[in-house]
Design a protein around this motif. Structure first.
Motif, mmCIF file in Angstrom:
data_model
loop_
_atom_site.group_PDB
_atom_site.id
_atom_site.type_symbol
_atom_site.label_atom_id
_atom_site.label_comp_id
_atom_site.label_asym_id
_atom_site.label_seq_id
_atom_site.Cartn_x
_atom_site.Cartn_y
_atom_site.Cartn_z
ATOM 1 N N MET A 248 56.681 40.918 49.494
ATOM 2 C CA MET A 248 55.843 41.819 50.278
ATOM 3 C C MET A 248 55.953 43.218 49.669
ATOM 4 S SD MET A 248 55.577 42.159 54.411
ATOM 5 C CE MET A 248 57.239 42.764 54.616
ATOM 6 N N VAL A 249 55.364 43.391 48.473
ATOM 7 C CA VAL A 249 55.483 44.648 47.754
ATOM 8 C C VAL A 249 54.306 45.575 48.041
ATOM 9 C CG1 VAL A 249 56.875 43.653 45.919
ATOM 10 C CG2 VAL A 249 54.394 43.614 45.713
ATOM 11 N N ASP A 250 53.215 45.048 48.559
ATOM 12 C CA ASP A 250 52.048 45.854 48.891
ATOM 13 C C ASP A 250 51.697 45.567 50.349
ATOM 14 O OD1 ASP A 250 49.487 46.874 49.317
ATOM 15 O OD2 ASP A 250 48.892 46.572 47.236
ATOM 16 N N PHE A 251 52.100 46.479 51.230
ATOM 17 C CA PHE A 251 51.942 46.224 52.662
ATOM 18 C C PHE A 251 50.474 46.123 53.063
ATOM 19 C CE2 PHE A 251 56.305 47.760 52.536
ATOM 20 C CZ PHE A 251 56.923 46.891 53.415
ATOM 21 N N GLU A 252 49.602 46.867 52.405
ATOM 22 C CA GLU A 252 48.185 46.833 52.768
ATOM 23 C C GLU A 252 47.579 45.450 52.519
ATOM 24 O OE1 GLU A 252 43.927 48.967 51.598
ATOM 25 O OE2 GLU A 252 45.827 49.830 50.908
ATOM 26 N N THR A 253 47.825 44.895 51.328
ATOM 27 C CA THR A 253 47.276 43.579 51.033
ATOM 28 C C THR A 253 47.971 42.499 51.851
ATOM 29 O OG1 THR A 253 48.779 43.359 49.139
ATOM 30 C CG2 THR A 253 46.569 44.192 48.703
ATOM 31 N N TYR A 254 49.270 42.687 52.124
ATOM 32 C CA TYR A 254 49.979 41.707 52.948
ATOM 33 C C TYR A 254 49.386 41.648 54.351
ATOM 34 C CZ TYR A 254 53.752 39.284 55.375
ATOM 35 O OH TYR A 254 54.463 38.390 56.122
ATOM 36 N N HIS A 255 49.145 42.803 54.942
ATOM 37 C CA HIS A 255 48.568 42.823 56.287
ATOM 38 C C HIS A 255 47.132 42.319 56.286
ATOM 39 C CE1 HIS A 255 51.903 44.443 58.514
ATOM 40 N NE2 HIS A 255 52.065 45.418 57.647
ATOM 41 N N ARG A 256 46.430 42.506 55.171
ATOM 42 C CA ARG A 256 45.086 41.952 55.068
ATOM 43 C C ARG A 256 45.130 40.426 55.163
ATOM 44 N NH1 ARG A 256 43.205 43.554 49.874
ATOM 45 N NH2 ARG A 256 42.916 45.616 50.791
ATOM 46 N N ARG A 257 46.115 39.834 54.524
ATOM 47 C CA ARG A 257 46.263 38.377 54.592
ATOM 48 C C ARG A 257 46.604 37.924 56.011
ATOM 49 N NH1 ARG A 257 50.875 37.147 50.585
ATOM 50 N NH2 ARG A 257 50.478 34.990 51.170
ATOM 51 N N ILE A 258 47.531 38.638 56.651
ATOM 52 C CA ILE A 258 47.925 38.268 58.010
ATOM 53 C C ILE A 258 46.746 38.398 58.961
ATOM 54 C CG2 ILE A 258 49.430 38.843 59.952
ATOM 55 C CD1 ILE A 258 50.801 37.481 57.542
ATOM 56 N N ASN A 259 45.991 39.490 58.832
ATOM 57 C CA ASN A 259 44.825 39.677 59.697
ATOM 58 C C ASN A 259 43.768 38.598 59.435
ATOM 59 O OD1 ASN A 259 45.932 41.943 60.906
ATOM 60 N ND2 ASN A 259 44.983 43.377 59.471
ATOM 61 N N ALA A 260 43.608 38.241 58.168
ATOM 62 C CA ALA A 260 42.653 37.184 57.836
ATOM 63 C C ALA A 260 43.085 35.843 58.433
ATOM 64 C CB ALA A 260 42.503 37.060 56.317
ATOM 65 N N MET A 261 44.395 35.581 58.413
ATOM 66 C CA MET A 261 44.895 34.342 59.011
ATOM 67 C C MET A 261 44.652 34.327 60.515
ATOM 68 S SD MET A 261 46.303 31.408 58.653
ATOM 69 C CE MET A 261 47.098 31.390 57.046
ATOM 70 N N ASN A 262 44.947 35.438 61.177
ATOM 71 C CA ASN A 262 44.682 35.522 62.619
ATOM 72 C C ASN A 262 43.204 35.321 62.915
ATOM 73 O OD1 ASN A 262 47.366 35.995 63.329
ATOM 74 N ND2 ASN A 262 47.168 38.213 63.117
ATOM 75 N N PHE A 263 42.356 35.882 62.075
ATOM 76 C CA PHE A 263 40.911 35.728 62.253
ATOM 77 C C PHE A 263 40.523 34.251 62.133
ATOM 78 C CE2 PHE A 263 36.519 35.568 60.925
ATOM 79 C CZ PHE A 263 35.897 36.542 61.702
ATOM 80 N N ALA A 264 41.057 33.578 61.111
ATOM 81 C CA ALA A 264 40.730 32.161 60.906
ATOM 82 C C ALA A 264 41.149 31.321 62.103
ATOM 83 C CB ALA A 264 41.397 31.649 59.628
ATOM 84 N N LEU A 265 42.313 31.608 62.662
ATOM 85 C CA LEU A 265 42.821 30.813 63.787
ATOM 86 C C LEU A 265 42.022 31.070 65.056
ATOM 87 C CD1 LEU A 265 46.666 31.163 63.180
ATOM 88 C CD2 LEU A 265 45.204 29.215 62.624
ATOM 89 N N THR A 266 41.632 32.317 65.303
ATOM 90 C CA THR A 266 40.889 32.616 66.531
ATOM 91 C C THR A 266 39.427 32.196 66.428
ATOM 92 O OG1 THR A 266 40.478 34.878 65.760
ATOM 93 C CG2 THR A 266 42.384 34.525 67.202
ATOM 94 N N HIS A 267 38.941 31.997 65.200
ATOM 95 C CA HIS A 267 37.556 31.579 65.007
ATOM 96 C C HIS A 267 37.470 30.140 64.508
ATOM 97 C CE1 HIS A 267 37.115 35.951 65.194
ATOM 98 N NE2 HIS A 267 35.839 35.765 65.428
ATOM 99 N N ASP A 268 38.463 29.359 64.844
ATOM 100 C CA ASP A 268 38.488 27.956 64.414
ATOM 101 C C ASP A 268 37.655 27.093 65.352
ATOM 102 O OD1 ASP A 268 39.353 25.721 62.872
ATOM 103 O OD2 ASP A 268 40.773 25.228 64.470
ATOM 104 N N ASP A 269 36.841 26.225 64.764
ATOM 105 C CA ASP A 269 36.038 25.262 65.524
ATOM 106 C C ASP A 269 35.189 25.919 66.606
ATOM 107 O OD1 ASP A 269 36.123 22.841 64.377
ATOM 108 O OD2 ASP A 269 37.551 21.923 65.749
ATOM 109 N N GLY A 270 34.674 27.102 66.316
ATOM 110 C CA GLY A 270 33.763 27.759 67.249
ATOM 111 C C GLY A 270 34.416 28.335 68.480
ATOM 112 N N MET A 271 35.767 28.479 68.487
ATOM 113 C CA MET A 271 36.441 29.019 69.677
ATOM 114 C C MET A 271 35.988 30.448 69.960
ATOM 115 S SD MET A 271 40.359 27.591 69.649
ATOM 116 C CE MET A 271 40.784 28.358 68.089
ATOM 117 N N ALA A 272 35.844 31.249 68.917
ATOM 118 C CA ALA A 272 35.271 32.589 69.052
ATOM 119 C C ALA A 272 34.042 32.637 68.161
ATOM 120 C CB ALA A 272 36.285 33.649 68.636
ATOM 121 N N THR A 273 32.989 33.261 68.640
ATOM 122 C CA THR A 273 31.734 33.230 67.888
ATOM 123 C C THR A 273 31.188 34.620 67.573
ATOM 124 O OG1 THR A 273 30.522 33.003 69.974
ATOM 125 C CG2 THR A 273 31.062 30.970 68.785
#
Length: 273
Positions: free
Chosen positions: A117-142
């Motif tokens: 975790m040497v670049d906090f900005e890109t690391y948090h981008r990945r974490i936020n993207a993962m959260n987005f994928a999980l909350t928008h899985d199978d049409g749960m959030a639209t």
């Protein structure tokens, strides 16, 4: 049949780099069976000697010379690993000297830069993207306004694992929308997708393979019947053609290949983390 050739991915970090490169190399040799092991966090000569002894013992037990693919940044560790009698391949060695000459700069042998975790900005981008994928899985959030891509497919065609891969490895905010029987009765996009046409990418799959996957999930159900799968896949493909949604079959395509095709087609430019 001869014993599988033992292969060790050895690293002073996570071992992801060594395993990724090593796997790519080994797939070029289809006539040999391999038994692979990843050994991470080899960060001292003492630990390297322990690992060398383990590798030597495994080779003697299996009656064949092991292969070591090393991403240890300290060259001294490769020397120690060589005491195991294995073929040691240093994944950095062919590149470091030419780069040092070109850049007029000596390497810094520091552990953990590739996957730390040497670049906090890109690391948090990945974490936020993962959260987005999980909350928008199978049409749960639209609410797709912040999505980079929306994968559209029938159930069990590979949407979720592809979204997770895109998020984890590229920081891409990927949502997915499951086509229902009601959606497939029409040859138009569902209303909630029409405003996001430029973000859509369709996934399709061979109906026989789809039936096998669904059978594992819901055995002997109408959902898993071959005729159901044929009808849904045919309707989904017709929808993609009618609406000019780019699509790809996931039947014999890896998640890595699917993700690369999605990003290339939609013009999403992200580095791989």
């Amino acid at each position: 049949m001869s014993s599988p050739r033992p292969v060790f991915y050895v690293s002073d970090g996570t071992g992801i780099t060594a395993e990724t490169i090593g796997h790519s190399l080994l797939t070029q040799f289809t006539g040999t069976q391999f038994s692979t092991n990843r050994i991470p966090f080899v960060d001292s000569k003492e630990r390297a000697r322990e690992v060398a002894a383990l590798i030597r013992a495994r080779g003697e037990a299996m009656g064949t010379r092991p292969i070591v693919i090393s991403s240890c940044v300290d060259p001294a560790f490769a020397t120690v690993l060589g005491e195991s009698g294995a073929l040691v391949l240093d994944v950095f060695a062919p590149f470091i000297e030419p780069l040092e000459r070109e850049l007029l700069e000596a390497r810094e042998s520091r552990v953990g830069r590739a996957h730390g975790m040497v670049d906090f900005e890109t690391y948090h981008r990945r974490i936020n993207a993962m959260n987005f994928a999980l909350t928008h899985d199978d049409g749960m959030a639209t609410n797709y306004d912040e999505a980079d891509v929306i994968l559209v497919a029938v159930s069990r065609a590979g949407k979720t694992p592809t979204c997770v891969y895109l998020a984890l490895h590229h920081g891409v905010r990927a949502a997915n929308y499951p086509l229902t029987e009601e959606d497939l009765e029409h040859d138009r996009l569902p209303p909630r997708l029409r405003a996001h046409r430029s973000k859509l990418f369709g996934l399709t799959i061979d109906p026989v393979r789809l039936a096998q996957i669904r059978q594992e999930r819901r055995p002997n159900s109408r959902y898993a019947q071959l005729e159901t799968c044929k009808r849904e896949v045919s309707a989904a493909e017709a929808l993609f053609r009618a609406e000019r949604v780019p699509s790809l079959s996931t039947t014999h395509t890896s998640i890595e290949e699917i993700s690369s095709k999605v990003m290339s087609t939609l013009g999403i430019e992200r580095v791989m983390y």
